[in-house]
Structures are given as C-alpha cells and as structure tokens.
Motif scaffolding. Structure first.
Motif, mmCIF file in Angstrom:
data_model
loop_
_atom_site.group_PDB
_atom_site.id
_atom_site.type_symbol
_atom_site.label_atom_id
_atom_site.label_comp_id
_atom_site.label_asym_id
_atom_site.label_seq_id
_atom_site.Cartn_x
_atom_site.Cartn_y
_atom_site.Cartn_z
ATOM 1 N N ARG A 127 13.189 67.507 46.398
ATOM 2 C CA ARG A 127 14.034 67.860 47.525
ATOM 3 C C ARG A 127 13.866 66.821 48.618
ATOM 4 O O ARG A 127 12.941 66.014 48.575
ATOM 5 N N MET A 128 14.737 66.871 49.594
ATOM 6 C CA MET A 128 14.611 65.981 50.738
ATOM 7 C C MET A 128 13.552 66.556 51.677
ATOM 8 O O MET A 128 13.478 67.764 51.848
ATOM 9 N N PRO A 129 12.728 65.704 52.277
ATOM 10 C CA PRO A 129 11.666 66.204 53.152
ATOM 11 C C PRO A 129 12.185 66.570 54.539
ATOM 12 O O PRO A 129 13.220 66.077 54.983
ATOM 13 N N THR A 130 11.432 67.430 55.197
ATOM 14 C CA THR A 130 11.698 67.675 56.611
ATOM 15 C C THR A 130 11.194 66.453 57.373
ATOM 16 O O THR A 130 10.452 65.622 56.825
ATOM 17 N N GLU A 131 11.555 66.338 58.626
ATOM 18 C CA GLU A 131 11.108 65.187 59.428
ATOM 19 C C GLU A 131 9.577 65.123 59.517
ATOM 20 O O GLU A 131 9.001 64.055 59.296
ATOM 21 N N GLN A 138 4.500 62.549 57.687
ATOM 22 C CA GLN A 138 3.172 62.775 57.109
ATOM 23 C C GLN A 138 2.980 61.965 55.827
ATOM 24 O O GLN A 138 1.918 61.387 55.608
ATOM 25 N N LEU A 139 4.005 61.925 54.986
ATOM 26 C CA LEU A 139 3.900 61.230 53.703
ATOM 27 C C LEU A 139 4.269 59.752 53.793
ATOM 28 O O LEU A 139 4.093 59.011 52.832
ATOM 29 N N GLY A 183 15.960 59.086 53.476
ATOM 30 C CA GLY A 183 16.723 59.029 52.233
ATOM 31 C C GLY A 183 15.879 59.099 50.972
ATOM 32 O O GLY A 183 16.418 59.113 49.876
ATOM 33 N N VAL A 184 14.554 59.145 51.120
ATOM 34 C CA VAL A 184 13.675 59.206 49.956
ATOM 35 C C VAL A 184 13.242 60.658 49.740
ATOM 36 O O VAL A 184 12.700 61.283 50.647
ATOM 37 N N PRO A 185 13.474 61.200 48.548
ATOM 38 C CA PRO A 185 13.078 62.590 48.284
ATOM 39 C C PRO A 185 11.572 62.725 48.083
ATOM 40 O O PRO A 185 10.864 61.731 47.904
ATOM 41 N N ILE A 186 11.119 63.957 48.109
ATOM 42 C CA ILE A 186 9.724 64.250 47.802
ATOM 43 C C ILE A 186 9.677 65.157 46.578
ATOM 44 O O ILE A 186 10.667 65.799 46.237
ATOM 45 N N THR A 226 0.145 74.048 45.962
ATOM 46 C CA THR A 226 1.347 73.228 46.078
ATOM 47 C C THR A 226 0.994 71.871 46.672
ATOM 48 O O THR A 226 0.204 71.794 47.622
ATOM 49 N N ARG A 227 1.561 70.825 46.095
ATOM 50 C CA ARG A 227 1.369 69.468 46.619
ATOM 51 C C ARG A 227 2.731 68.858 46.894
ATOM 52 O O ARG A 227 3.678 69.052 46.131
ATOM 53 N N LEU A 228 2.821 68.085 47.972
ATOM 54 C CA LEU A 228 4.030 67.329 48.302
ATOM 55 C C LEU A 228 3.713 65.857 48.109
ATOM 56 O O LEU A 228 2.718 65.354 48.652
ATOM 57 N N LEU A 229 4.562 65.168 47.353
ATOM 58 C CA LEU A 229 4.326 63.754 47.061
ATOM 59 C C LEU A 229 5.627 62.971 47.192
ATOM 60 O O LEU A 229 6.698 63.487 46.880
ATOM 61 N N PRO A 230 5.561 61.713 47.627
ATOM 62 C CA PRO A 230 6.770 60.893 47.712
ATOM 63 C C PRO A 230 7.306 60.589 46.312
ATOM 64 O O PRO A 230 6.562 60.118 45.447
ATOM 65 N N ALA A 231 8.574 60.877 46.077
ATOM 66 C CA ALA A 231 9.149 60.713 44.742
ATOM 67 C C ALA A 231 9.296 59.256 44.327
ATOM 68 O O ALA A 231 9.318 58.952 43.139
#
Length: 145
Positions: A101-105, A110-111, A116-119, A129-134
C-alpha cells in the motif's frame, strides 16, 4: 549546467500524448539507460522549457509524474534521481501475509521512502506487523519457521 542534446523532434506538441507525459518518458528513459544516475541533479525547469519549447507547467507536471513513480525526489534546490538504496532480504514464515500500500506521510518519513514508493505490510502468524519499503525489500520465505 551542460544539458545533453535532445532530439528536437522528441516532443511533439501535436501528438495525441500530452507533452508533459512525453517529457516524463524522455527523462524516465534517461534514468533507465543510466544517462541520469542515482543522486544526479536533473536540469532546471527553465532548461527543459528552453530545450523543448514547452511550458513550465508541462515541466512541473512531468516532474510530478516521475515523483509519483518514485524515480525522482524534488527538494528546495531542484530535482534529482532517487537513490533506491541497497536491498534488504527479509525472511518471513510461510503463513505470513504480505500486502502493499502507499504509506502515510509519517510512515514515509520514518522509512525514508520517496513520494510514490509503496510499502509492504508483513503480518506474521503471531500477529506481529512490519512495515518495509517495497522498492528495496526482498522477501524470502523461511520454510523452517
């Protein structure tokens, strides 16, 4: 700044494709071909206006397209080719769920991901749960987990 010489017919105002998309195509090709390298500054808006005989608005719209694709970053002093960074290999369990998905600001900051870059949102079987740059994550399924 020395501009590379574009083919004068490269942007055709009478074409069906809008001129800003044509300019975005030219710049994207230069990035993909390595003519514009990560971290390298793009020519100024006025340089594109003069070189192609198009409006400043068309240049700005082309830059917005490229930012949305995650190819460039625009700062106070201009735009540059985004450095995607080194890829990281992340191991996940076979039953983990992965969604993009697209990240919040705040997540974007943070990442350290460009506009324009999804996570990737990885949810492990234990609920973690982990959030990572796609754009710089390689997922490897750990069959031993």
């Amino acid at each position: 700044m020395l501009l590379r010489s574009f083919d004068a017919m490269a942007i055709d105002p009478s074409a069906d494709r809008p001129v800003y998309k044509q300019l975005a195509d030219l710049i994207r090709t230069d990035i993909e071909d390595g003519k514009l390298r990560p971290g390298q500054r793009l020519p100024a808006e006025n340089d594109y206006v003069a070189e192609h005989g198009i409006s400043r608005d068309s240049v700005r719209r082309a830059m917005a397209v490229l930012r949305g694709e995650g190819l460039i970053v625009t700062e106070l002093r201009g735009s540059r080719v985004r450095d995607a960074g080194e890829a990281v290999i992340v191991e996940i369990a076979p039953s983990a769920q992965v969604a993009a998905r697209m990240p919040t600001e705040p997540e974007r900051k943070q990442l350290g991901v460009a506009e324009g870059v999804p996570i990737l949102v990885i949810t492990e079987p234990n609920g973690e749960t982990r959030l990572l740059p796609a754009d710089r994550t390689i997922i490897k399924v750990n069959n031993e987990a």
